[in-house]
Scaffold this motif. Sequence first.
Motif, PDB file in Angstrom:
ATOM      1  N   VAL A 274     -20.129  47.266  -1.575  1.00 43.62           N
ATOM      2  CA  VAL A 274     -19.592  47.900  -2.776  1.00 43.62           C
ATOM      3  C   VAL A 274     -19.843  47.105  -4.044  1.00 43.62           C
ATOM      4  O   VAL A 274     -19.425  47.501  -5.119  1.00 43.62           O
ATOM      5  N   LEU A 275     -20.541  45.984  -3.938  1.00 40.39           N
ATOM      6  CA  LEU A 275     -20.889  45.231  -5.139  1.00 40.39           C
ATOM      7  C   LEU A 275     -21.861  46.040  -5.989  1.00 40.39           C
ATOM      8  O   LEU A 275     -22.851  46.569  -5.484  1.00 40.39           O
ATOM      9  N   THR A 276     -21.602  46.121  -7.289  1.00 45.63           N
ATOM     10  CA  THR A 276     -22.456  46.894  -8.178  1.00 45.63           C
ATOM     11  C   THR A 276     -23.289  45.981  -9.070  1.00 45.63           C
ATOM     12  O   THR A 276     -23.047  44.769  -9.164  1.00 45.63           O
ATOM     13  N   VAL A 277     -24.246  46.575  -9.749  1.00 40.79           N
ATOM     14  CA  VAL A 277     -25.041  45.845 -10.737  1.00 40.79           C
ATOM     15  C   VAL A 277     -24.121  45.283 -11.816  1.00 40.79           C
ATOM     16  O   VAL A 277     -24.316  44.170 -12.308  1.00 40.79           O
ATOM     17  N   GLY A 278     -23.090  46.038 -12.175  1.00 41.19           N
ATOM     18  CA  GLY A 278     -22.134  45.555 -13.172  1.00 41.19           C
ATOM     19  C   GLY A 278     -21.381  44.329 -12.707  1.00 41.19           C
ATOM     20  O   GLY A 278     -21.083  43.431 -13.499  1.00 41.19           O
ATOM     21  N   ASP A 279     -21.073  44.257 -11.405  1.00 43.26           N
ATOM     22  CA  ASP A 279     -20.437  43.057 -10.871  1.00 43.26           C
ATOM     23  C   ASP A 279     -21.349  41.852 -11.050  1.00 43.26           C
ATOM     24  O   ASP A 279     -20.925  40.790 -11.509  1.00 43.26           O
ATOM     25  N   ALA A 280     -22.609  42.007 -10.686  1.00 45.39           N
ATOM     26  CA  ALA A 280     -23.564  40.906 -10.797  1.00 45.39           C
ATOM     27  C   ALA A 280     -23.762  40.480 -12.245  1.00 45.39           C
ATOM     28  O   ALA A 280     -24.017  39.309 -12.530  1.00 45.39           O
ATOM     29  N   ALA A 281     -23.619  41.436 -13.170  1.00 45.07           N
ATOM     30  CA  ALA A 281     -23.831  41.142 -14.579  1.00 45.07           C
ATOM     31  C   ALA A 281     -22.775  40.188 -15.141  1.00 45.07           C
ATOM     32  O   ALA A 281     -22.945  39.638 -16.240  1.00 45.07           O
ATOM     33  N   GLN A 282     -21.679  39.970 -14.404  1.00 44.78           N
ATOM     34  CA  GLN A 282     -20.666  39.014 -14.854  1.00 44.78           C
ATOM     35  C   GLN A 282     -21.147  37.568 -14.716  1.00 44.78           C
ATOM     36  O   GLN A 282     -20.567  36.664 -15.314  1.00 44.78           O
ATOM     37  N   LEU A 283     -22.191  37.368 -13.906  1.00 42.27           N
ATOM     38  CA  LEU A 283     -22.732  36.024 -13.712  1.00 42.27           C
ATOM     39  C   LEU A 283     -23.871  35.784 -14.696  1.00 42.27           C
ATOM     40  O   LEU A 283     -24.506  36.722 -15.177  1.00 42.27           O
ATOM     41  N   SER A 284     -24.150  34.532 -14.975  1.00 42.53           N
ATOM     42  CA  SER A 284     -25.210  34.198 -15.918  1.00 42.53           C
ATOM     43  C   SER A 284     -26.575  34.510 -15.310  1.00 42.53           C
ATOM     44  O   SER A 284     -26.734  34.593 -14.083  1.00 42.53           O
ATOM     45  N   ALA A 285     -27.566  34.662 -16.185  1.00 36.88           N
ATOM     46  CA  ALA A 285     -28.917  34.953 -15.719  1.00 36.88           C
ATOM     47  C   ALA A 285     -29.435  33.835 -14.824  1.00 36.88           C
ATOM     48  O   ALA A 285     -30.100  34.101 -13.818  1.00 36.88           O
ATOM     49  N   ALA A 286     -29.131  32.600 -15.151  1.00 37.66           N
ATOM     50  CA  ALA A 286     -29.608  31.470 -14.364  1.00 37.66           C
ATOM     51  C   ALA A 286     -29.015  31.494 -12.955  1.00 37.66           C
ATOM     52  O   ALA A 286     -29.722  31.238 -11.964  1.00 37.66           O
ATOM     53  N   VAL A 287     -27.737  31.835 -12.855  1.00 35.22           N
ATOM     54  CA  VAL A 287     -27.091  31.913 -11.547  1.00 35.22           C
ATOM     55  C   VAL A 287     -27.709  33.037 -10.731  1.00 35.22           C
ATOM     56  O   VAL A 287     -27.974  32.896  -9.527  1.00 35.22           O
ATOM     57  N   LEU A 288     -27.961  34.166 -11.370  1.00 30.23           N
ATOM     58  CA  LEU A 288     -28.542  35.305 -10.667  1.00 30.23           C
ATOM     59  C   LEU A 288     -29.948  34.988 -10.163  1.00 30.23           C
ATOM     60  O   LEU A 288     -30.309  35.349  -9.042  1.00 30.23           O
ATOM     61  N   VAL A 289     -30.722  34.307 -10.982  1.00 32.51           N
ATOM     62  CA  VAL A 289     -32.078  33.947 -10.574  1.00 32.51           C
ATOM     63  C   VAL A 289     -32.045  33.030  -9.353  1.00 32.51           C
ATOM     64  O   VAL A 289     -32.795  33.215  -8.386  1.00 32.51           O
ATOM     65  N   ARG A 290     -31.129  32.062  -9.352  1.00 27.64           N
ATOM     66  CA  ARG A 290     -31.013  31.162  -8.206  1.00 27.64           C
ATOM     67  C   ARG A 290     -30.575  31.925  -6.968  1.00 27.64           C
ATOM     68  O   ARG A 290     -31.064  31.701  -5.863  1.00 27.64           O
TER      69      ARG A 290
END
Length: 294
Positions: A274-290
């Motif tokens: 149930v995790l959404t793209v909006g949930d992931a958007a709460q994290l920084s771009a650097a964290v998401l890339v890692r």
Amino acid sequence: VVLHIDIDGFYVGVERADQPHLQNLPVAVMQSNAGGFVALSEEAKAAGLRKGDGVGDRGRAAIAHLREMGSISLAEANAKCPGLIVLPMRVERYRQAGAAVLEVLNAWGAPVEKTSYDVVRNAVHVGDAEGFFAQHSQGLPMSARIWQGCEEDVSPDLEAGVRLAEEMRRAIRCKLGLTASVGVARSKIAARMMSPLAKPDGILLVTDTEADAFMLSRPIRSLPGFQQQRGKEVCTKLARLLSSRGAAINLASDVASHADDHVASHLEAPSVDVLTVGDAAQLSAAVLVRCVGE
């Protein structure tokens, strides 16, 4: 304007086009490598059958996914769905049908991008919207729906794209006996995410003003490239990061309505589904890339 065209139940649809007596009967198309069913009619799905069911012992032993899902044998599938008609895959016939779909769509002269047998994407440049309107009655076709918007929000070129999608769907149905669902949007990814929600046999449009909200609401595991094991692993990492930081996890409305009560307690046991793209958007771009790159 991008039209993402997905032929409904392609393998079963082709079999029914060739054998009309199969209409409204439970039908399953079986892999030849003991991997179980690869396609099911709506009637078979309603009886509780899933892709991967109908598998033999050899396939279940060799394929971890089939063991994890608890796939049932062909005998169990027949008992669960009386009257089930099981057909072998006809790969060459499906190739022919896919080519025929492309031939129909090429008649409009718009660039067509084939992504699989049953999915094609048109990048349609509807520049002369007024000229298009002059040849067609105004208003969206009855088969079209708008994602969280109203017809007044639809720009002229998107409206023209929807009408073109309806013409293409009609041609596919008349010439090939197949139905198609179409996502219409400004970008390839949004149109692709729209088409499954348009099923069966419909058109779904997202307006420019709602496009960002639509993408943010999408479950991550529904995104291309994130639907299998990689998506599960990435979402598990994201869920842990969000929980450890006390971030609020927003459920997509169409997923939340089916979530179990325990899923609501995200900090204790966040659900990767149930995790959404909006949930992931709460994290920084650097964290998401890692996270995605690990």
